[in-house]
Design a protein around this motif. Sequence first.
Motif, PDB file in Angstrom:
ATOM      1  N   VAL A 184       0.841  -1.191   0.000  1.00 56.42           N
ATOM      2  CA  VAL A 184       0.000   0.000   0.000  1.00 56.42           C
ATOM      3  C   VAL A 184       0.880   1.246   0.000  1.00 56.42           C
ATOM      4  N   THR A 185       0.625   2.137  -0.943  1.00 56.98           N
ATOM      5  CA  THR A 185       1.303   3.426  -0.982  1.00 56.98           C
ATOM      6  C   THR A 185       0.457   4.418  -0.203  1.00 56.98           C
ATOM      7  N   VAL A 186       0.945   4.822   0.958  1.00 60.13           N
ATOM      8  CA  VAL A 186       0.095   5.520   1.922  1.00 60.13           C
ATOM      9  C   VAL A 186       0.161   7.042   1.830  1.00 60.13           C
ATOM     10  N   GLY A 187       1.031   7.574   0.967  1.00 56.66           N
ATOM     11  CA  GLY A 187       1.095   9.020   0.821  1.00 56.66           C
ATOM     12  C   GLY A 187       1.795   9.730   1.951  1.00 56.66           C
ATOM     13  N   VAL A 188       2.700   9.037   2.635  1.00 61.04           N
ATOM     14  CA  VAL A 188       3.458   9.637   3.730  1.00 61.04           C
ATOM     15  C   VAL A 188       4.795  10.109   3.195  1.00 61.04           C
ATOM     16  N   GLU A 189       5.156  11.339   3.522  1.00 62.55           N
ATOM     17  CA  GLU A 189       6.443  11.872   3.084  1.00 62.55           C
ATOM     18  C   GLU A 189       7.493  11.562   4.144  1.00 62.55           C
ATOM     19  N   ALA A 190       8.370  10.621   3.845  1.00 61.65           N
ATOM     20  CA  ALA A 190       9.460  10.315   4.767  1.00 61.65           C
ATOM     21  C   ALA A 190      10.543  11.384   4.630  1.00 61.65           C
ATOM     22  N   ILE A 196      15.045   7.493  -2.068  1.00 64.13           N
ATOM     23  CA  ILE A 196      14.801   6.358  -1.170  1.00 64.13           C
ATOM     24  C   ILE A 196      13.555   6.557  -0.325  1.00 64.13           C
ATOM     25  N   ALA A 197      12.740   7.538  -0.700  1.00 65.40           N
ATOM     26  CA  ALA A 197      11.410   7.691  -0.108  1.00 65.40           C
ATOM     27  C   ALA A 197      10.428   6.940  -0.995  1.00 65.40           C
ATOM     28  N   THR A 198       9.661   6.019  -0.416  1.00 63.83           N
ATOM     29  CA  THR A 198       8.906   5.084  -1.256  1.00 63.83           C
ATOM     30  C   THR A 198       7.411   5.061  -0.997  1.00 63.83           C
ATOM     31  N   ALA A 199       6.882   6.004  -0.221  1.00 60.75           N
ATOM     32  CA  ALA A 199       5.454   5.939   0.086  1.00 60.75           C
ATOM     33  C   ALA A 199       4.672   7.152  -0.398  1.00 60.75           C
ATOM     34  N   HIS A 200       5.337   8.129  -1.044  1.00 65.01           N
ATOM     35  CA  HIS A 200       4.579   9.217  -1.625  1.00 65.01           C
ATOM     36  C   HIS A 200       3.871   8.705  -2.876  1.00 65.01           C
ATOM     37  N   GLU A 201       2.881   9.419  -3.328  1.00 68.18           N
ATOM     38  CA  GLU A 201       1.994   8.896  -4.372  1.00 68.18           C
ATOM     39  C   GLU A 201       2.683   8.727  -5.723  1.00 68.18           C
ATOM     40  N   ASP A 202       3.536   9.682  -6.097  1.00 73.90           N
ATOM     41  CA  ASP A 202       4.118   9.671  -7.442  1.00 73.90           C
ATOM     42  C   ASP A 202       5.409   8.862  -7.469  1.00 73.90           C
ATOM     43  N   GLN A 203       5.290   7.553  -7.403  1.00 73.60           N
ATOM     44  CA  GLN A 203       6.450   6.671  -7.537  1.00 73.60           C
ATOM     45  C   GLN A 203       5.966   5.280  -7.929  1.00 73.60           C
ATOM     46  N   LYS A 204       6.914   4.415  -8.207  1.00 73.94           N
ATOM     47  CA  LYS A 204       6.569   3.179  -8.912  1.00 73.94           C
ATOM     48  C   LYS A 204       6.040   2.059  -8.027  1.00 73.94           C
ATOM     49  N   PHE A 205       6.182   2.153  -6.715  1.00 73.50           N
ATOM     50  CA  PHE A 205       5.851   1.025  -5.857  1.00 73.50           C
ATOM     51  C   PHE A 205       4.395   1.044  -5.393  1.00 73.50           C
ATOM     52  N   GLY A 206       3.807  -0.128  -5.333  1.00 71.25           N
ATOM     53  CA  GLY A 206       2.574  -0.340  -4.601  1.00 71.25           C
ATOM     54  C   GLY A 206       1.300   0.184  -5.227  1.00 71.25           C
ATOM     55  N   LEU A 232      -1.571  -6.558   4.743  1.00 66.19           N
ATOM     56  CA  LEU A 232      -1.150  -5.366   4.023  1.00 66.19           C
ATOM     57  C   LEU A 232       0.298  -5.042   4.368  1.00 66.19           C
ATOM     58  N   HIS A 233       0.936  -4.341   3.452  1.00 69.48           N
ATOM     59  CA  HIS A 233       2.343  -3.983   3.603  1.00 69.48           C
ATOM     60  C   HIS A 233       2.512  -2.506   3.280  1.00 69.48           C
ATOM     61  N   SER A 234       3.318  -1.822   4.083  1.00 67.91           N
ATOM     62  CA  SER A 234       3.627  -0.421   3.815  1.00 67.91           C
ATOM     63  C   SER A 234       5.091  -0.167   4.124  1.00 67.91           C
ATOM     64  N   HIS A 235       5.741   0.573   3.246  1.00 69.40           N
ATOM     65  CA  HIS A 235       7.148   0.917   3.465  1.00 69.40           C
ATOM     66  C   HIS A 235       7.326   2.364   3.038  1.00 69.40           C
ATOM     67  N   ILE A 236       7.675   3.249   3.982  1.00 63.18           N
ATOM     68  CA  ILE A 236       7.678   4.677   3.663  1.00 63.18           C
ATOM     69  C   ILE A 236       9.025   5.187   3.207  1.00 63.18           C
ATOM     70  N   GLY A 237      10.083   4.384   3.292  1.00 61.58           N
ATOM     71  CA  GLY A 237      11.375   4.846   2.813  1.00 61.58           C
ATOM     72  C   GLY A 237      12.524   4.217   3.561  1.00 61.58           C
ATOM     73  N   SER A 238      13.678   4.875   3.489  1.00 59.32           N
ATOM     74  CA  SER A 238      14.900   4.314   4.039  1.00 59.32           C
ATOM     75  C   SER A 238      15.703   5.413   4.737  1.00 59.32           C
ATOM     76  N   ASP A 272       2.622  -5.748   7.732  1.00 55.79           N
ATOM     77  CA  ASP A 272       4.049  -5.458   7.611  1.00 55.79           C
ATOM     78  C   ASP A 272       4.217  -3.947   7.628  1.00 55.79           C
ATOM     79  N   LEU A 273       4.897  -3.444   8.663  1.00 55.84           N
ATOM     80  CA  LEU A 273       5.077  -2.004   8.830  1.00 55.84           C
ATOM     81  C   LEU A 273       6.238  -1.454   8.016  1.00 55.84           C
ATOM     82  N   GLY A 274       6.996  -2.314   7.330  1.00 54.02           N
ATOM     83  CA  GLY A 274       8.191  -1.841   6.657  1.00 54.02           C
ATOM     84  C   GLY A 274       9.254  -1.487   7.686  1.00 54.02           C
ATOM     85  N   GLY A 275       9.993  -0.449   7.412  1.00 61.01           N
ATOM     86  CA  GLY A 275      11.054  -0.080   8.362  1.00 61.01           C
ATOM     87  C   GLY A 275      11.991   0.941   7.753  1.00 61.01           C
TER      88      GLY A 275
END
Length: 461
Positions: A184-190, A196-206, A232-238, A272-275
């Motif tokens: 799930v891409t949750v729209g959170v800005e890490a 290496i931010a992976t949960a904002h809307e405009d990107q390829k994952f999820g 469900l799985h979410s990963h907001i970045g690194s 899965d909360l990611g990390g």
Amino acid sequence: MRAHEAGAMHGDIGDRGPGWLRPPADVNALVPQLWPRQVERGVDGALTVAGLDVRELAAGYGTPAYVLDEDDLRSRARDFRAAFPDVDVYYAGKAFLCRAVVRMIAEEGLHLDVCSGGELATALSAGMPAERIGFHGNNKSVAELTRALDAGVGRIILDSFTEIDRLTALARERGVRPGVLIRVTVGVEAHTHEFIATAHEDQKFGFSLAGGAAAAAAFTVLDEGVLDLRGLHSHIGSQIFDTSGFEVSARRVLALQAQIRDARGVELPELDLGGGFGIAYTTQDDPATPDELAKRLRKIVDSECAAENLAVPHLSIEPGRAIVGPAVFTLYTVGTVKDVDGLRTYVSVDGGMSDNIRTALYDASYSATLADRASTAEPLLARVVGKHCESGDIVVKDEFLPADVQPGDLVAVPGTGAYCRSMASNYNHVPRPPVVAVRDGRARLIVRRETEEDLLALDVG
């Protein structure tokens, strides 16, 4: 940068110029949080790791070389297992993977996430139990999914409607029911680098949460009835230090969990909360301990589940670089020292962007220290650079080294366990360095150095 006395330097100097920093009180001092736990200076000033002198490593294995403190990696794995006793802790294969490391993390009770057929092959060849593997990736091929199904991979993380169709067809053909998670891409800005931010809307994952794609994906899997939707799985970045992003992410994902329950009468059993937890590359980084992370994340999940009247699901986390990153340093030999008209001193080493692309790619900051001796010389603000034909070939942007640093000296750069060897290249046809594991005063080669013969073997022209 900033390898030495904590507080001696402040911030990332970037374009401010070398005069902006003040030198450390002791140019030989090591900041423990930057180094593997068994690295120290010996009585004669040379670094040792697990009791082994780095000069012996350089003599036996050459430089550049990645040096892994095996007990450090194992102890960090145990720290996460102890802090999260009822949680599946996934080691990030993409950070660094080889068969020896697979065996280490398997022995320490961790799970493993992979994101390619090659990583999966490495994991299986080293004996990682398939049921403890999670398979990521935004474009898994038919061949990769087939291999995952045949091996019995425990969790496949779905990333697109195409993949849902693809995996459903393959599972139906084989008469199997693989466990899957919806990413799930949750729209959170890490608060991290945009790459290496992976949960904002405009990107390829999820699957987008805001646009309704995540809910539609879950309903598709449930209605088809072929795949076993576990959660469900979410990963907001690194390289994340602030857990506030996880709070927002958990709230949104668990709201989707409640929506699925209300619409289909199914309460998914896993989350899965990611990390992507951050590590210390410089004295400016202050990572949380596993115990602190566990306390914060459990509080977040418990609170959000109570708000949605959900049972607390079985949790998974993905610490990312936090296990292997601090456990490795790279050992280099100085080739030239060049003062450029008093503007800057360049210390050139025998590696560079082919063994650590992160400085060039992410503007990442690193630390360094003179490794083969201590020095009483005054501190010199230097830039550690590589040997490649590229002006951006920088290993450490700014660091105080002794003013008597000279050709033949050894320089060590900590925090290079994650994404350095795994992203290494053969730029300028430079062979990739070896990985040497050290434990109890003994070294063993776990990934050998590439040779020119290796490079030419692929050249069939």
